[in-house]
Design a protein around this motif. Sequence first.
Motif, PDB file in Angstrom:
ATOM      1  N   VAL A   6       0.860  -1.171   0.000  1.00 47.22           N
ATOM      2  CA  VAL A   6       0.000   0.000   0.000  1.00 47.22           C
ATOM      3  C   VAL A   6       0.898   1.223   0.000  1.00 47.22           C
ATOM      4  O   VAL A   6       1.843   1.311   0.777  1.00 47.22           O
ATOM      5  CB  VAL A   6      -0.918   0.015   1.247  1.00 47.22           C
ATOM      6  N   GLY A   7       0.610   2.133  -0.907  1.00 48.48           N
ATOM      7  CA  GLY A   7       1.396   3.351  -0.996  1.00 48.48           C
ATOM      8  C   GLY A   7       0.735   4.314  -1.952  1.00 48.48           C
ATOM      9  O   GLY A   7      -0.408   4.134  -2.358  1.00 48.48           O
ATOM     10  N   LEU A  18       6.836   5.822  -7.222  1.00 48.87           N
ATOM     11  CA  LEU A  18       6.137   5.111  -6.158  1.00 48.87           C
ATOM     12  C   LEU A  18       6.624   5.622  -4.820  1.00 48.87           C
ATOM     13  O   LEU A  18       7.825   5.614  -4.551  1.00 48.87           O
ATOM     14  CB  LEU A  18       6.405   3.604  -6.266  1.00 48.87           C
ATOM     15  N   ASP A  19       5.691   6.085  -3.991  1.00 46.83           N
ATOM     16  CA  ASP A  19       6.011   6.567  -2.653  1.00 46.83           C
ATOM     17  C   ASP A  19       5.822   5.397  -1.695  1.00 46.83           C
ATOM     18  O   ASP A  19       4.768   5.228  -1.088  1.00 46.83           O
ATOM     19  CB  ASP A  19       5.110   7.746  -2.290  1.00 46.83           C
ATOM     20  N   LEU A  20       6.842   4.545  -1.618  1.00 53.30           N
ATOM     21  CA  LEU A  20       6.819   3.342  -0.782  1.00 53.30           C
ATOM     22  C   LEU A  20       8.068   3.327   0.088  1.00 53.30           C
ATOM     23  O   LEU A  20       9.059   3.982  -0.231  1.00 53.30           O
ATOM     24  CB  LEU A  20       6.809   2.079  -1.657  1.00 53.30           C
ATOM     25  N   PRO A  21       8.053   2.543   1.171  1.00 48.04           N
ATOM     26  CA  PRO A  21       9.262   2.430   1.994  1.00 48.04           C
ATOM     27  C   PRO A  21      10.426   1.856   1.178  1.00 48.04           C
ATOM     28  O   PRO A  21      10.230   1.112   0.224  1.00 48.04           O
ATOM     29  CB  PRO A  21       8.850   1.455   3.103  1.00 48.04           C
ATOM     30  N   GLU A  22      11.642   2.221   1.565  1.00 49.28           N
ATOM     31  CA  GLU A  22      12.840   1.675   0.925  1.00 49.28           C
ATOM     32  C   GLU A  22      12.852   0.161   1.075  1.00 49.28           C
ATOM     33  O   GLU A  22      12.388  -0.347   2.081  1.00 49.28           O
ATOM     34  CB  GLU A  22      14.103   2.261   1.572  1.00 49.28           C
ATOM     35  N   PRO A  23      13.329  -0.584   0.160  1.00 46.94           N
ATOM     36  CA  PRO A  23      13.954  -0.175  -1.099  1.00 46.94           C
ATOM     37  C   PRO A  23      12.969  -0.164  -2.268  1.00 46.94           C
ATOM     38  O   PRO A  23      13.377  -0.141  -3.412  1.00 46.94           O
ATOM     39  CB  PRO A  23      15.000  -1.257  -1.307  1.00 46.94           C
ATOM     40  N   ASP A  24      11.664  -0.199  -2.006  1.00 43.67           N
ATOM     41  CA  ASP A  24      10.669  -0.369  -3.067  1.00 43.67           C
ATOM     42  C   ASP A  24      10.240   0.925  -3.746  1.00 43.67           C
ATOM     43  O   ASP A  24       9.693   0.889  -4.832  1.00 43.67           O
ATOM     44  CB  ASP A  24       9.425  -1.086  -2.508  1.00 43.67           C
ATOM     45  N   LEU A  44      19.674   3.888  -9.147  1.00 37.85           N
ATOM     46  CA  LEU A  44      20.240   2.565  -8.900  1.00 37.85           C
ATOM     47  C   LEU A  44      19.134   1.555  -8.626  1.00 37.85           C
ATOM     48  O   LEU A  44      18.064   1.917  -8.146  1.00 37.85           O
ATOM     49  CB  LEU A  44      21.185   2.612  -7.697  1.00 37.85           C
ATOM     50  N   GLY A  45      19.386   0.302  -8.897  1.00 39.03           N
ATOM     51  CA  GLY A  45      18.414  -0.741  -8.597  1.00 39.03           C
ATOM     52  C   GLY A  45      18.142  -1.622  -9.791  1.00 39.03           C
ATOM     53  O   GLY A  45      18.603  -1.359 -10.901  1.00 39.03           O
ATOM     54  N   LEU A  46      17.414  -2.673  -9.543  1.00 34.58           N
ATOM     55  CA  LEU A  46      17.082  -3.647 -10.574  1.00 34.58           C
ATOM     56  C   LEU A  46      15.710  -3.369 -11.162  1.00 34.58           C
ATOM     57  O   LEU A  46      14.835  -2.836 -10.489  1.00 34.58           O
ATOM     58  CB  LEU A  46      17.094  -5.057  -9.979  1.00 34.58           C
ATOM     59  N   ALA A  47      15.519  -3.766 -12.397  1.00 38.35           N
ATOM     60  CA  ALA A  47      14.210  -3.642 -13.037  1.00 38.35           C
ATOM     61  C   ALA A  47      13.235  -4.621 -12.400  1.00 38.35           C
ATOM     62  O   ALA A  47      13.620  -5.677 -11.905  1.00 38.35           O
ATOM     63  CB  ALA A  47      14.330  -3.910 -14.536  1.00 38.35           C
ATOM     64  N   VAL A  48      11.967  -4.259 -12.412  1.00 42.04           N
ATOM     65  CA  VAL A  48      10.900  -5.092 -11.869  1.00 42.04           C
ATOM     66  C   VAL A  48       9.944  -5.400 -13.002  1.00 42.04           C
ATOM     67  O   VAL A  48       9.577  -4.505 -13.761  1.00 42.04           O
ATOM     68  CB  VAL A  48      10.145  -4.342 -10.744  1.00 42.04           C
ATOM     69  N   ASP A  49       9.563  -6.669 -13.153  1.00 42.78           N
ATOM     70  CA  ASP A  49       8.588  -6.992 -14.188  1.00 42.78           C
ATOM     71  C   ASP A  49       7.359  -7.612 -13.556  1.00 42.78           C
ATOM     72  O   ASP A  49       7.427  -8.159 -12.454  1.00 42.78           O
ATOM     73  CB  ASP A  49       9.168  -7.893 -15.276  1.00 42.78           C
TER      74      ASP A  49
END
Length: 59
Positions: A6-7, A18-24, A44-49
């Motif tokens: 939820v965000g 996306l206003d979510l807690p780290e690292p999301d 920085l970070g990985l792609a999400v599918d």
Amino acid sequence: MGKKMVGKWFVHPDECCLDLPEPDGGCFEVGASGERVVLKPTGLGLAVDGVLRSLAQGE
């Protein structure tokens, strides 16, 4: 994408943020083909599918 969160989200020029807690959280370039979606972080970070589904299908 494996878990419910939820965000808040917002569009910032050419990104979905996306206003979510780290690292999301963070801002992403969005690519889509049919139901498939890829979120590529602008930092920085990985792609999400994932796959887009209606709320009725996802519950």
